[in-house]
Design a protein around this motif. Sequence first.
Motif, mmCIF file in Angstrom:
data_model
loop_
_atom_site.group_PDB
_atom_site.id
_atom_site.type_symbol
_atom_site.label_atom_id
_atom_site.label_comp_id
_atom_site.label_asym_id
_atom_site.label_seq_id
_atom_site.Cartn_x
_atom_site.Cartn_y
_atom_site.Cartn_z
ATOM 1 N N LYS A 1 0.536 -1.614 -0.023
ATOM 2 C CA LYS A 1 0.391 0.408 -0.043
ATOM 3 C C LYS A 1 0.796 1.080 -0.152
ATOM 4 C CE LYS A 1 -3.831 2.266 1.154
ATOM 5 N NZ LYS A 1 -5.056 2.438 -0.075
ATOM 6 N N GLU B 1 2.924 2.433 -1.988
ATOM 7 C CA GLU B 1 3.604 2.336 -2.597
ATOM 8 C C GLU B 1 4.218 2.316 -4.738
ATOM 9 O OE1 GLU B 1 7.770 -1.181 -0.491
ATOM 10 O OE2 GLU B 1 6.061 -1.633 -3.044
ATOM 11 N N LEU C 1 -5.399 0.996 -6.012
ATOM 12 C CA LEU C 1 -4.039 1.135 -7.086
ATOM 13 C C LEU C 1 -4.167 1.297 -8.692
ATOM 14 C CD1 LEU C 1 -1.279 -0.624 -7.901
ATOM 15 C CD2 LEU C 1 -2.834 -3.247 -7.677
ATOM 16 N N CYS D 1 -1.194 9.876 -4.892
ATOM 17 C CA CYS D 1 -0.606 8.894 -3.198
ATOM 18 C C CYS D 1 -0.554 9.634 -2.507
ATOM 19 C CB CYS D 1 1.183 8.683 -4.382
ATOM 20 S SG CYS D 1 1.318 7.850 -6.229
ATOM 21 N N SER E 1 -0.628 3.628 -4.569
ATOM 22 C CA SER E 1 0.376 2.891 -4.801
ATOM 23 C C SER E 1 0.000 3.010 -6.572
ATOM 24 C CB SER E 1 -0.427 1.037 -4.051
ATOM 25 O OG SER E 1 -0.257 1.135 -3.241
#
Lengths: 414, 260, 248
Positions: free
Chosen positions: C28, C30, C145, C171, C177
């Motif tokens: 999460k 990243e 995501l 982000c 992510s």
Amino acid sequence: MSNQKEEKLHATNHYLYYPDEEDIPPYLAYGFRPIFLLLAPYFILSMALWGLVWSGYLSIPFIDNVLQWHIYEMLFGVLTAGVMAFLTTGLPELFPGMVPLVGKRLKYIMILWIAGRVSFWLIDITGVYLTAILNLTMLAWLIWFAKDVVLDKLQRHASLGYTLVVIFAVEVWFFASVLGWSESNSMSILRVALGAIVVLILLAMRRVNMEAVNELMEDKEIDDIYISHPPLTNLAIFAVTLYTIVGYFYPTNSALGWIALASGASIIAITSDYNLKDKFILNQPYVIYLFWIFMLFGLGYGLIGWSILFNDANGVSSFRHFITAGGLGLAYLMVMITIGWIHTGRHLTSNIYTHFMVFFIVLATFMRGLIPFFEEYSTQLYLWSAIAWVLPFVLYIKVFFRFLLTPRIDGIKG
Amino acid sequence: MKFFLKILKDFPAYLWSGWGAVASILLFIAFWDVGNQIYGNLVLPSPLETFKTLYAMLHSKDILEQIDITLYRASVGFGLSLLFGSVLGLIAGFFATASMMSRPIVTILVGMPPIAWIVLAMIWFGMGDETVIFTVVVASFPIIFVGALQGTRTLDGELKEMADSFAFPWHMKFIDVYFPHIFSYIFPAWVSGLGMAWKIVIMAELLATSDGMGAELAIARSQLDTPTALALVTIMIGSLMFIEYIILEPIKREVELWRV
Amino acid sequence: MESLEVKHLTHHFGFTEILHNINFTLKKGEVVSIVGPSGGGKTTLLHLCAGLLDVAEGEVNNSFKTTAFAFQEGRLLPWKNVIENIAIALLARGEKKSVAIQKAQEIALKFGLEEDDFEKFPKDLSGGMKQRVNFARALVVKPSLLFLDEPFSALDIGLKRELYTHLIESCEENDMSILFITHDLIEAIRLSDEILLLEADPGHIVKTFKYDSPKEKRDDAFVYKESAKIVQDKEIIETFKLNTLELK
């Protein structure tokens, strides 16, 4: 309105050089000024004179054919003025290298035009030769002035030049027939002249239209572009040319009726370009004004076609006024108004006066053109339509003469 | 609903843009008139006379009945082609095997001249409605079928992937991703199918029936009544132009705004 | 904790092995980028992760609640205008139409589209504008995501930077992510926490690079310094065949 915007309008692509003649009075500062100063009163004066001639108060026998000379003057006499205004104002803009015609040279040309008018009204005294020479010289000079257009390598506006040459030839032909050098019927020649002039107006209108409408949209911050598509104009020109030629040889043939209807439809078709992709501009006064030029031309040809099909010769000559008094008249008026605003350094503005000018021309046209439907009122309609037709030019004098008599308000020369 | 309002809103401007077409039709009529002056009334009646005959015709009950009969046959035939052509074409398009198999059959159907179908139909069904309707179906079905087939075959795989990545529900996938694409193929096919149906129905009637506009045309021919024949032709062309340019074309423009 | 786990992932197209034994985890918040030469199976890997291709060997476990995808070539529906194209991502999630349209308009403005453009069809948009719509469509659903398939490759640097900023902001704000593929090392260094180097034939991960400094602080100097460093790397040189000049 910010100054910067004022600058942007028409200062930039006006001309590259302005002649450095000294002490040019405002009314000679640019080609259109003296012409409009003379043309508006001339319209009024000549309508008054014709009124007197027709009603018998004034006796100018006009070599025993009043109608023929009335048509001649309303076509050629006025045409040279309109064309001159269009060319002297438009050409330096289309061809920026060209030096505008101003000052003394302009004055001499204007004197030539005035001499042409005077010789016309005194034709019974001074004779046809003088009228022919003065008027042909005027048109020839205009063609000479526009020679760059024809010689232009890209031929962008050459059609205007060629059409002028044709009109010159027709005028020569007309005088030849009047003087007995040609067997042709001079009335038929005048009808050919009308066709050629309509073609010229259609060509010129395409350019005036684009300039005026886009100028207007820029002014009102309408973000779209108006393009008058050449194929539509060309179709109209083809139909009108065909009508003119066939009409000369077979003036009552039923096929000519259909061609006239086609001419009408094709001229009206030009207005479909006003329907832009994104924005609606048919509610803009100037668009409506210009729209009516095509409508009047189109109605004229359409009604003429109808009359030919049903053998109504009376209708044909009455409905022709939709083309002459209506289409041509409104076209001249629009050129006078648009140039009167823009080229005196102002924004293209519509107000109650411009509304009335256009309205009266249209009203006069309908009154004059629809006489066949109201025969019992014909005398009144003749009179009132003439008055209504003159009114716009009276208003023009009231609104625009102070613009024409003073320098451009944005300080640019011209 | 919004869609139809938009069509109505744009309709006047669309109609106005037709003046150029009107002009060229009028020029064509002028040539027709010249033809009349050269060849005489028997060979080619003048346009004005034809239009006068046409006007009288449209006020006679008898002719209107004949037009009704023809309209009925054409609509049934076209309706059947529309239904079966679209459905079968879509199905064939979704299955590679079916589309592979159907191609040569369509070629046979398209390649066979309609006049041959009429002869066969006359043997099979006799002289009557069935013969005409059958011929219409046979002629316009393949056009619509191919349109539908092409539409489904050419669906964009990348857009399907996009729809998957956003997890479109099935009904959205159909309405927003597949349908507009297929429609842009199938609609023009409907239009040409309709044109075909209208032409074929007249031909079939002329040969195979004793009523309808085609039959009227046959009668006009046998009596050398050229004005009536031309007036009938004018009705046919006029009605086709009306359906195509006044009804279908505005819809097509609105539907395909995204294209041009 | 939401995450994307890829374990022993191998993929074949017919008899050709495209990917071989891929393993990595995306946590999460990243940003992981996959770099490698063209034709190295990057897109296949991304599609497998996004569920656009069926996984045959190995495992892909995606526990992120919402995902979105931004494609390389926009992939806008040609028959929908700008706003409808953006709103459709929301509609697919069952959002009410009026709400979807409003959100779409908000994000469109944020992404530099003008109100005059809202009614335009994709055919009337420039490449850059299409890509703005593409990003707006992906981000309007606030995905946890985001998959990116080289969406920057055809854009000018100005627009690239603008879109980078939008991504980094998202982000930060939504703890989003990103898994993205690119062949541009500089881009990867600017945006990623971790770079996976994918070598071709068959695609396999040869090395990972990690960058810890906060993304909003990565200025040009940093990015160029790091990219100068990375092109010295032996694996990078081999994977991208950077030594061909010397071969001549």
